[in-house]
Design an enzyme around this catalytic site. Structure first.
Site, mmCIF file in Angstrom:
data_model
loop_
_atom_site.group_PDB
_atom_site.id
_atom_site.type_symbol
_atom_site.label_atom_id
_atom_site.label_comp_id
_atom_site.label_asym_id
_atom_site.label_seq_id
_atom_site.Cartn_x
_atom_site.Cartn_y
_atom_site.Cartn_z
ATOM 1 N N ARG A 1 34.604 34.827 39.450
ATOM 2 C CA ARG A 1 33.925 35.950 40.077
ATOM 3 C C ARG A 1 34.728 37.237 39.909
ATOM 4 O O ARG A 1 35.942 37.252 40.161
ATOM 5 C CB ARG A 1 33.698 35.678 41.573
ATOM 6 C CG ARG A 1 32.826 34.464 41.855
ATOM 7 C CD ARG A 1 32.602 34.282 43.361
ATOM 8 N NE ARG A 1 31.874 33.046 43.617
ATOM 9 C CZ ARG A 1 32.470 31.866 43.819
ATOM 10 N NH1 ARG A 1 33.791 31.790 43.832
ATOM 11 N NH2 ARG A 1 31.747 30.785 44.024
ATOM 12 N N GLU B 1 24.952 29.014 28.936
ATOM 13 C CA GLU B 1 23.737 28.697 29.671
ATOM 14 C C GLU B 1 22.591 29.642 29.318
ATOM 15 O O GLU B 1 22.780 30.670 28.665
ATOM 16 C CB GLU B 1 24.001 28.760 31.178
ATOM 17 C CG GLU B 1 24.373 30.127 31.694
ATOM 18 C CD GLU B 1 24.659 30.133 33.193
ATOM 19 O OE1 GLU B 1 24.277 29.183 33.892
ATOM 20 O OE2 GLU B 1 25.275 31.111 33.669
ATOM 21 N N HIS C 1 31.532 32.744 32.850
ATOM 22 C CA HIS C 1 32.046 31.398 32.627
ATOM 23 C C HIS C 1 33.000 31.431 31.436
ATOM 24 O O HIS C 1 32.701 32.069 30.412
ATOM 25 C CB HIS C 1 30.895 30.427 32.380
ATOM 26 C CG HIS C 1 29.841 30.485 33.441
ATOM 27 N ND1 HIS C 1 30.067 30.089 34.740
ATOM 28 C CD2 HIS C 1 28.559 30.946 33.406
ATOM 29 C CE1 HIS C 1 28.978 30.290 35.451
ATOM 30 N NE2 HIS C 1 28.051 30.801 34.671
ATOM 31 N N HIS D 1 27.442 38.438 34.305
ATOM 32 C CA HIS D 1 26.049 38.405 34.727
ATOM 33 C C HIS D 1 25.950 38.155 36.228
ATOM 34 O O HIS D 1 26.917 37.738 36.874
ATOM 35 C CB HIS D 1 25.249 37.337 33.961
ATOM 36 C CG HIS D 1 25.754 35.943 34.125
ATOM 37 N ND1 HIS D 1 26.927 35.487 33.546
ATOM 38 C CD2 HIS D 1 25.252 34.871 34.788
ATOM 39 C CE1 HIS D 1 27.120 34.215 33.837
ATOM 40 N NE2 HIS D 1 26.119 33.819 34.607
#
Length: 310
Positions: free
Chosen positions: A191, A111, A94, A169
């Site tokens: 991605r 996050e 992100h 991740h």
């Protein structure tokens, strides 16, 4: 008496989605699967929970009732999601808020999360990478050297994993476990690798990854959180940092009590209880305004708390 508000969840299906969320929370939907349930998100024109009784989206509720949140953020700053994977998610990251807003008109996200399981088994987490320079990273990507590029670390199934901006991740699952994820209120994902699925709805954004990736990124590890007792609550303090998010988990006993000055979103994971007389059951979320009086839980329950510090 303090007024609490119910927040309606939003469901989304994915190519990797499982059925566990639907089964556990008894959600009714025509979707083929519920890969993600958004319990708290407020992104206008994208994903925006409805506030029951007010009949307005959460983003608008935040702007119209800033006194109930008592924080300085110009928009609701946090979000809460559960996810269930029956397959592999992409390898992704992100971006920073500035980059996400400039390129995709939406913020990135910081996050962290944990698996909703009682298992203490050792599991493998894919977080970070092995490249020590941009040149090494590009070479491994161009040659498809994913096994040596992607960093895999061991931890317990119940460990918490915090994922900063720019951290590569990925997750995978067999559909049997629900993940709980706290984060800042963004939804941009870039991605790097999607296991050659070549799905036009899931484009790669290698340049976005290269512009945001942390190098090196070989130190982040999942970590255990030891709970403590207070007023009949077993409290897990997973993460707390100003301007990011506060993530907690509370397991209550009958007549347990809890209080904090900051606003809270409370998601029920297990058990049915009433919070100061307002009932909540698994899969439901309540918003508790800032500076509310002490919360009293009439029954045992397993609850997530999402909050924020200026």
């Amino acid at each position: 008496m303090d007024k609490f508000y119910r927040i309606q969840p939003i469901y989304e299906e994915r190519i990797w989605g499982g059925q566990k969320i639907r089964e556990k929370f008894h959600y009714q939907t025509d979707l083929q699967n519920i890969a993600e349930a958004y319990h708290v998100i407020a992104i206008p024109g994208h994903l925006d929970n409805l506030v029951e009784g007010e009949n307005i989206p959460l983003s608008q509720f935040y702007q119209q009732h800033r006194d109930l949140f008592d924080c300085d953020a110009d928009a609701l700053p946090v979000r809460l999601v559960t996810a269930c994977a029956d397959g592999k998610l992409s390898v992704h990251l992100h971006p920073t808020d500035a980059y996400g807003l400039a390129h995709d008109q939406m913020r990135g996200k910081i996050e962290g999360g944990f698996a909703l399981t009682d298992s203490d088994a050792e599991v493998e987490f894919m977080i970070g990478h092995t490249a020590q320079s941009m040149e090494e990273l590009k070479s491994k990507v161009e040659n498809g050297e994913w096994d040596t590029l992607l960093r895999k670390v061991k931890g317990k199934a119940t460990d918490f994993t915090h994922t900063p901006i720019g951290t590569l991740h990925a997750e995978s699952g067999d559909g049997s476990v629900i993940m709980v994820a706290y984060s800042t209120n963004g939804d941009v994902t870039y991605r790097l690798y999607d296991y050659d699925r070549n799905d036009p709805k899931r484009p790669l954004n290698i340049q976005g990854v290269l512009d945001n990736i942390r190098i090196p990124d070989d130190e982040i590890r999942p970590y255990p959180v030891t709970p403590y007792q207070s007023k009949g609550c077993l409290i897990y303090d997973y993460y707390s940092k100003p301007k990011e998010y506060v993530g907690k988990r509370i397991k209550t006993t009958p007549n347990a009590r809890y209080q904090q000055e900051e606003f809270m979103f409370i998601l029920c994971l297990e058990g049915e209880t009433a919070i100061n007389g307002m009932k909540i059951k698994p899969g439901e979320t309540l918003f508790v305004p800032a500076h509310s009086s002490e919360l009293i839980f009439d029954q045992a329950a397993d609850l997530c708390i999402l909050s924020y510090l200026d």
